[in-house]
Design a protein around this motif. Structure first.
Motif, PDB file in Angstrom:
ATOM      1  N   ALA A   1       0.832  -1.205   0.000  1.00 38.78           N
ATOM      2  CA  ALA A   1       0.000   0.000   0.000  1.00 38.78           C
ATOM      3  C   ALA A   1       0.865   1.252   0.000  1.00 38.78           C
ATOM      4  O   ALA A   1       0.635   2.184  -0.787  1.00 38.78           O
ATOM      5  CB  ALA A   1      -0.930  -0.009   1.211  1.00 38.78           C
ATOM      6  N   ARG A   2       1.845   1.277   0.860  1.00 40.77           N
ATOM      7  CA  ARG A   2       2.709   2.465   0.956  1.00 40.77           C
ATOM      8  C   ARG A   2       3.556   2.646  -0.299  1.00 40.77           C
ATOM      9  O   ARG A   2       3.769   3.769  -0.747  1.00 40.77           O
ATOM     10  CB  ARG A   2       3.565   2.366   2.208  1.00 40.77           C
ATOM     11  CG  ARG A   2       2.733   2.547   3.489  1.00 40.77           C
ATOM     12  CD  ARG A   2       3.544   2.325   4.751  1.00 40.77           C
ATOM     13  NE  ARG A   2       2.744   2.669   5.941  1.00 40.77           N
ATOM     14  CZ  ARG A   2       3.067   2.316   7.181  1.00 40.77           C
ATOM     15  NH1 ARG A   2       4.181   1.613   7.407  1.00 40.77           N
ATOM     16  NH2 ARG A   2       2.285   2.671   8.196  1.00 40.77           N
ATOM     17  N   ALA A   3       4.016   1.552  -0.871  1.00 41.02           N
ATOM     18  CA  ALA A   3       4.846   1.639  -2.066  1.00 41.02           C
ATOM     19  C   ALA A   3       4.072   2.193  -3.254  1.00 41.02           C
ATOM     20  O   ALA A   3       4.654   2.812  -4.144  1.00 41.02           O
ATOM     21  CB  ALA A   3       5.414   0.266  -2.413  1.00 41.02           C
ATOM     22  N   HIS A   4       2.763   1.995  -3.266  1.00 41.84           N
ATOM     23  CA  HIS A   4       1.939   2.433  -4.393  1.00 41.84           C
ATOM     24  C   HIS A   4       1.081   3.648  -4.070  1.00 41.84           C
ATOM     25  O   HIS A   4       0.142   3.974  -4.792  1.00 41.84           O
ATOM     26  CB  HIS A   4       1.065   1.276  -4.885  1.00 41.84           C
ATOM     27  CG  HIS A   4       1.853   0.187  -5.537  1.00 41.84           C
ATOM     28  ND1 HIS A   4       2.473  -0.819  -4.823  1.00 41.84           N
ATOM     29  CD2 HIS A   4       2.154  -0.052  -6.846  1.00 41.84           C
ATOM     30  CE1 HIS A   4       3.104  -1.627  -5.650  1.00 41.84           C
ATOM     31  NE2 HIS A   4       2.929  -1.186  -6.878  1.00 41.84           N
ATOM     32  N   GLY A   5       1.400   4.309  -2.970  1.00 43.20           N
ATOM     33  CA  GLY A   5       0.719   5.559  -2.650  1.00 43.20           C
ATOM     34  C   GLY A   5      -0.712   5.414  -2.207  1.00 43.20           C
ATOM     35  O   GLY A   5      -1.496   6.370  -2.298  1.00 43.20           O
ATOM     36  N   VAL A   6      -1.086   4.236  -1.714  1.00 44.38           N
ATOM     37  CA  VAL A   6      -2.442   4.030  -1.231  1.00 44.38           C
ATOM     38  C   VAL A   6      -2.545   4.574   0.194  1.00 44.38           C
ATOM     39  O   VAL A   6      -1.728   4.224   1.049  1.00 44.38           O
ATOM     40  CB  VAL A   6      -2.820   2.531  -1.240  1.00 44.38           C
ATOM     41  CG1 VAL A   6      -4.226   2.321  -0.693  1.00 44.38           C
ATOM     42  CG2 VAL A   6      -2.700   1.971  -2.649  1.00 44.38           C
ATOM     43  N   PRO A   7      -3.499   5.440   0.479  1.00 43.81           N
ATOM     44  CA  PRO A   7      -3.618   5.978   1.840  1.00 43.81           C
ATOM     45  C   PRO A   7      -4.007   4.887   2.828  1.00 43.81           C
ATOM     46  O   PRO A   7      -5.073   4.292   2.711  1.00 43.81           O
ATOM     47  CB  PRO A   7      -4.714   7.044   1.716  1.00 43.81           C
ATOM     48  CG  PRO A   7      -5.500   6.650   0.497  1.00 43.81           C
ATOM     49  CD  PRO A   7      -4.529   5.982  -0.423  1.00 43.81           C
ATOM     50  N   ILE A   8      -3.135   4.610   3.797  1.00 37.90           N
ATOM     51  CA  ILE A   8      -3.403   3.561   4.777  1.00 37.90           C
ATOM     52  C   ILE A   8      -3.067   4.063   6.171  1.00 37.90           C
ATOM     53  O   ILE A   8      -2.012   4.662   6.397  1.00 37.90           O
ATOM     54  CB  ILE A   8      -2.629   2.263   4.459  1.00 37.90           C
ATOM     55  CG1 ILE A   8      -2.999   1.166   5.466  1.00 37.90           C
ATOM     56  CG2 ILE A   8      -1.129   2.489   4.395  1.00 37.90           C
ATOM     57  CD1 ILE A   8      -2.525  -0.219   5.048  1.00 37.90           C
ATOM     58  N   GLU A   9      -3.994   3.865   7.075  1.00 39.28           N
ATOM     59  CA  GLU A   9      -3.826   4.201   8.492  1.00 39.28           C
ATOM     60  C   GLU A   9      -3.680   2.880   9.243  1.00 39.28           C
ATOM     61  O   GLU A   9      -4.449   1.936   9.019  1.00 39.28           O
ATOM     62  CB  GLU A   9      -5.052   4.953   8.997  1.00 39.28           C
ATOM     63  CG  GLU A   9      -5.021   5.306  10.458  1.00 39.28           C
ATOM     64  CD  GLU A   9      -4.292   6.609  10.742  1.00 39.28           C
ATOM     65  OE1 GLU A   9      -4.089   6.931  11.920  1.00 39.28           O
ATOM     66  OE2 GLU A   9      -3.947   7.309   9.761  1.00 39.28           O
ATOM     67  N   VAL A  10      -2.681   2.807  10.116  1.00 38.86           N
ATOM     68  CA  VAL A  10      -2.445   1.578  10.871  1.00 38.86           C
ATOM     69  C   VAL A  10      -2.635   1.853  12.358  1.00 38.86           C
ATOM     70  O   VAL A  10      -2.060   2.797  12.905  1.00 38.86           O
ATOM     71  CB  VAL A  10      -1.029   1.019  10.609  1.00 38.86           C
ATOM     72  CG1 VAL A  10      -0.795  -0.237  11.467  1.00 38.86           C
ATOM     73  CG2 VAL A  10      -0.844   0.693   9.129  1.00 38.86           C
ATOM     74  N   ILE A  11      -3.457   1.048  12.997  1.00 41.01           N
ATOM     75  CA  ILE A  11      -3.641   1.091  14.446  1.00 41.01           C
ATOM     76  C   ILE A  11      -3.007  -0.176  15.019  1.00 41.01           C
ATOM     77  O   ILE A  11      -3.414  -1.291  14.664  1.00 41.01           O
ATOM     78  CB  ILE A  11      -5.129   1.150  14.840  1.00 41.01           C
ATOM     79  CG1 ILE A  11      -5.773   2.427  14.305  1.00 41.01           C
ATOM     80  CG2 ILE A  11      -5.294   1.056  16.360  1.00 41.01           C
ATOM     81  CD1 ILE A  11      -7.268   2.501  14.539  1.00 41.01           C
ATOM     82  N   ASP A  12      -2.008  -0.006  15.851  1.00 37.84           N
ATOM     83  CA  ASP A  12      -1.363  -1.149  16.486  1.00 37.84           C
ATOM     84  C   ASP A  12      -1.879  -1.305  17.911  1.00 37.84           C
ATOM     85  O   ASP A  12      -2.009  -0.325  18.645  1.00 37.84           O
ATOM     86  CB  ASP A  12       0.155  -0.975  16.492  1.00 37.84           C
ATOM     87  CG  ASP A  12       0.764  -1.232  15.115  1.00 37.84           C
ATOM     88  OD1 ASP A  12       0.395  -2.238  14.485  1.00 37.84           O
ATOM     89  OD2 ASP A  12       1.604  -0.416  14.667  1.00 37.84           O
ATOM     90  N   VAL A  13      -2.170  -2.547  18.274  1.00 37.77           N
ATOM     91  CA  VAL A  13      -2.619  -2.895  19.618  1.00 37.77           C
ATOM     92  C   VAL A  13      -1.548  -3.834  20.186  1.00 37.77           C
ATOM     93  O   VAL A  13      -1.663  -5.056  20.077  1.00 37.77           O
ATOM     94  CB  VAL A  13      -4.001  -3.577  19.592  1.00 37.77           C
ATOM     95  CG1 VAL A  13      -4.577  -3.701  21.006  1.00 37.77           C
ATOM     96  CG2 VAL A  13      -4.971  -2.797  18.708  1.00 37.77           C
ATOM     97  N   PRO A  14      -0.483  -3.292  20.769  1.00 39.45           N
ATOM     98  CA  PRO A  14       0.696  -4.093  21.109  1.00 39.45           C
ATOM     99  C   PRO A  14       0.405  -5.300  21.990  1.00 39.45           C
ATOM    100  O   PRO A  14       1.014  -6.357  21.820  1.00 39.45           O
ATOM    101  CB  PRO A  14       1.609  -3.090  21.822  1.00 39.45           C
ATOM    102  CG  PRO A  14       1.193  -1.758  21.286  1.00 39.45           C
ATOM    103  CD  PRO A  14      -0.284  -1.857  21.070  1.00 39.45           C
ATOM    104  N   ASN A  15      -0.500  -5.160  22.940  1.00 37.96           N
ATOM    105  CA  ASN A  15      -0.786  -6.262  23.860  1.00 37.96           C
ATOM    106  C   ASN A  15      -2.029  -7.053  23.486  1.00 37.96           C
ATOM    107  O   ASN A  15      -2.449  -7.947  24.219  1.00 37.96           O
ATOM    108  CB  ASN A  15      -0.949  -5.711  25.281  1.00 37.96           C
ATOM    109  CG  ASN A  15       0.304  -5.009  25.759  1.00 37.96           C
ATOM    110  OD1 ASN A  15       1.372  -5.591  25.808  1.00 37.96           O
ATOM    111  ND2 ASN A  15       0.164  -3.724  26.091  1.00 37.96           N
ATOM    112  N   GLY A  16      -2.616  -6.733  22.333  1.00 38.26           N
ATOM    113  CA  GLY A  16      -3.858  -7.386  21.934  1.00 38.26           C
ATOM    114  C   GLY A  16      -3.632  -8.729  21.277  1.00 38.26           C
ATOM    115  O   GLY A  16      -2.596  -8.970  20.649  1.00 38.26           O
TER     116      GLY A  16
END
Length: 251
Positions: A197-212
Motif C-alpha cells: 500500500a505504501r509503495a503504491h501511494g495508497v492511503p493507509i492508516e495503521v492502528i497497532d494494539v501491542p498487547n492485543g
C-alpha cells in the motif's frame, strides 16, 4: 462451562441500536425513520465458521456491539452471515457479501454513495475483489486482525489475494488494525499488505494494539482495546461523513 471466544462481550459498553433483520442482513441504526440518508458500514465477519454453529455471527456480541457503535457514530451498521464454512467456501462467501452490500445500499435511510466495508480475521481475503475493482461509492475499507494472503485450499486464489489487489494506485482509504499477539501465520500477509500500500501511494492508516490478541475486541477488556476500537470507528465514521467528490452510484 467456559464461554466460547466468539461469545465474549464486546469491549465497549454501548447501548444497543434499533436492529432490523432484512433477509440476509441486519441493519443497526439510531432512528430508522430519519429522513436524512446516512452512510453505511458493512461488517464482514471472519471464519471459517462451522455451518451448524449457533448463534451465527450477526448475533455474536462483537457484531451486535459494532453495529450499535456504528449507529452511535451517525452511520447505519450492517451485519451479514456470509457462509464461509471452509476454505472452499470463499467464492460463495464473496458472492454473498456482494449481495449483502447491494441489499444494504438499497435500504431506506442509507446513502448508497457512501459505503464502507470492514473485514475481520479470515474474512480479510474477501476484501481483495473490492480493492481490485473499486466501485465509486466505496469510500473506505477497514481491516481488523485480518488474514490477507491467499488462504491454503482456496480455489482461484488470485481472486482472494488482498496483497496483490492493493498494489495499484487509486484504492480508497484503508484502515488496518494489527495486534501484537497475532497468529504467526497472519503476520507476513499483513506486513506485505502495508508495504504494498505504501509503495503504491495508497492511503493507509495503521492502528497497532501491542498487547492485543487475535479477537482483542471481545477477548481483551483493557483500556488499550477500548481505545483501539474507538479510534477505528472514529476513523471510519469521519471518512464516510467527509464531503468529497461522489462518482456515479452504480446502483
Amino acid at each position: 462451562m467456559a464461554i466460547p471466544p466468539h461469545m465474549h462481550p464486546f469491549v465497549l459498553d454501548v447501548a444497543p441500536a434499533h436492529r432490523r433483520r432484512i433477509g440476509a442482513i441486519d441493519v443497526h441504526s439510531t432512528d430508522p425513520s430519519a429522513e436524512r440518508r446516512r452512510p453505511a458500514v458493512v461488517f464482514v465477519h471472519g471464519g471459517p465458521v462451522p455451518a451448524q454453529l449457533e448463534p451465527t455471527p450477526r448475533d455474536w456480541p462483537t457484531f451486535l456491539g459494532y453495529g450499535a457503535l456504528a449507529a452511535a457514530h451517525g452511520l447505519v451498521g450492517v451485519t451479514v452471515d456470509h457462509g464461509l464454512h471452509g476454505p472452499g467456501d470463499y467464492p460463495v462467501a464473496g458472492r454473498n457479501v456482494r449481495s449483502a452490500v447491494e441489499q444494504a445500499r438499497a435500504v431506506e435511510g442509507v446513502d448508497p454513495d457512501r459505503v464502507g466495508l470492514w473485514f475481520f480475521s479470515g474474512g480479510g481475503p474477501l476484501a481483495a475483489g473490492w480493492l481490485a475493482a473499486v466501485p465509486p461509492w466505496l469510500r473506505c475499507v477497514a481491516l481488523s486482525y485480518p488474514f490477507l494472503s491467499v488462504p491454503p485450499g482456496v480455489p482461484d486464489g488470485a481472486e482472494f489475494d488482498a496483497v496483490g489487489a492493493v498494489a495499484t494506485p487509486g484504492r480508497p482509504p484503508i484502515l488496518l488494525t494489527r495486534v501484537g499477539a497475532e497468529f504467526p501465520v497472519a503476520v507476513p500477509g499483513q506486513n506485505a499488505f502495508v508495504d504494498a500500500a505504501r509503495a503504491h501511494g495508497v492511503p493507509i492508516e495503521v492502528i497497532d494494539v501491542p498487547n492485543g490478541q487475535h479477537g482483542f475486541d471481545s477477548l481483551d477488556h483493557t483500556d488499550e482495546s477500548r481505545t483501539a476500537v474507538t479510534r477505528a470507528m472514529t476513523w471510519v465514521a469521519a471518512t464516510l461523513h467527509a464531503r468529497g467528490a461522489v462518482g456515479a452510484s452504480g446502483r
